[in-house]
Design a protein around this motif. Structure first.
Motif, short mmCIF file in Angstrom:
data_model
loop_
_atom_site.label_atom_id
_atom_site.label_comp_id
_atom_site.label_asym_id
_atom_site.label_seq_id
_atom_site.Cartn_x
_atom_site.Cartn_y
_atom_site.Cartn_z
N ILE A 1 1.39 -30.42 83.78
CA ILE A 1 0.85 -29.09 83.47
C ILE A 1 0.20 -28.48 84.71
O ILE A 1 0.37 -27.28 84.99
CB ILE A 1 -0.14 -29.15 82.30
N SER B 1 -9.22 -35.70 67.87
CA SER B 1 -8.62 -34.40 67.57
C SER B 1 -9.50 -33.58 66.63
O SER B 1 -9.30 -32.37 66.50
CB SER B 1 -7.24 -34.59 66.93
N ASP C 1 -2.88 -36.58 71.25
CA ASP C 1 -2.53 -35.22 70.86
C ASP C 1 -2.10 -34.50 72.13
O ASP C 1 -2.93 -33.98 72.88
CB ASP C 1 -3.74 -34.55 70.21
N PHE C 2 -0.78 -34.50 72.39
CA PHE C 2 -0.31 -33.94 73.65
C PHE C 2 -0.48 -32.43 73.72
O PHE C 2 -0.58 -31.88 74.82
CB PHE C 2 1.14 -34.38 73.93
N THR C 3 -0.59 -31.75 72.60
CA THR C 3 -0.89 -30.31 72.64
C THR C 3 -2.30 -30.10 73.20
O THR C 3 -2.52 -29.24 74.07
CB THR C 3 -0.76 -29.69 71.23
N ALA C 4 -3.26 -30.91 72.74
CA ALA C 4 -4.64 -30.82 73.25
C ALA C 4 -4.70 -31.25 74.72
O ALA C 4 -5.44 -30.64 75.52
CB ALA C 4 -5.57 -31.67 72.40
N GLN D 1 -2.31 -31.00 76.98
CA GLN D 1 -1.73 -29.93 77.80
C GLN D 1 -2.66 -28.73 77.89
O GLN D 1 -2.79 -28.12 78.96
CB GLN D 1 -0.36 -29.55 77.22
N ALA D 2 -3.33 -28.40 76.79
CA ALA D 2 -4.28 -27.27 76.81
C ALA D 2 -5.45 -27.57 77.76
O ALA D 2 -5.88 -26.69 78.51
CB ALA D 2 -4.79 -26.99 75.39
N TRP D 3 -5.96 -28.81 77.73
CA TRP D 3 -7.04 -29.18 78.63
C TRP D 3 -6.59 -29.11 80.08
O TRP D 3 -7.32 -28.58 80.94
CB TRP D 3 -7.58 -30.57 78.29
#
Length: 167
Positions: free
Chosen positions: A26, A95, A147-150, A152-154
């Motif tokens: 990212i 999460s 939680d790969f969405t979290a 990536q957001a971080w």
């Protein structure tokens, strides 16, 4: 010249390495040049403009490679932007709420003036190394709680914060 970011990590079974690689990916997408490396293999942080350090949590302590990395490179780390992450809870708690850093990581944050720390869920699956890991798996408490969405957001947040601070 592109900004170089080191994502150093301490892992035993590879879960934290995968988180570090996702963070580096990212950061690259956000215009930085990032490299994920095992903490024990890093000889110097001098080539990097910023550093992210991650460690798996075992019995309330950061992975020994992450601890040794920050101790060995503390002077260089104190001179550049630094972010920290932990991976470990084998349940959905990471999460559902912010989990504060364990005491040893909190000390690192204060001593090195780290910008931020986040805790992500961990992963423990069949074939994991270590007696304790095998006991946890036998008790039925393994699984993948990352939680790969979290994540990536971080990582995008870290990139934005670094770019904002650099300009």
């Amino acid at each position: 010249m592109p900004t170089r970011v080191l994502v150093a990590y301490g892992t035993t079974n590879g879960s934290t390495a995968q988180i570090a690689e996702a963070v580096a990916e990212i950061l690259d997408k956000e215009g930085l040049t990032a490299e994920a490396l095992p903490a024990r293999s890093v000889e110097s942080v001098a080539p990097y403009d910023a550093v992210v350090v991650g460690g798996a949590l075992y019995a309330g302590r950061w992975h020994k490679d992450a601890r040794r990395f920050v101790r060995r490179h503390r002077h260089e780390l104190a001179e550049r932007p630094l972010w920290l992450f932990s991976s470990g809870p084998l349940d959905p708690s990471a999460s559902e709420r912010d989990i504060p850093p364990v005491p040893g990581v909190k000390k690192v944050m204060v001593r090195l003036d780290a910008r931020e720390h986040v805790t992500f869920g961990g992963r423990l699956e069949e074939g994991a190394k270590g007696w304790v890991a095998r006991m946890i798996l036998r008790s039925g408490k393994g699984g993948d709680f990352r939680d790969f969405t979290a994540i990536q957001a971080w990582a995008a947040h870290v990139a934005a914060e670094f770019v904002g601070a650099a300009s």
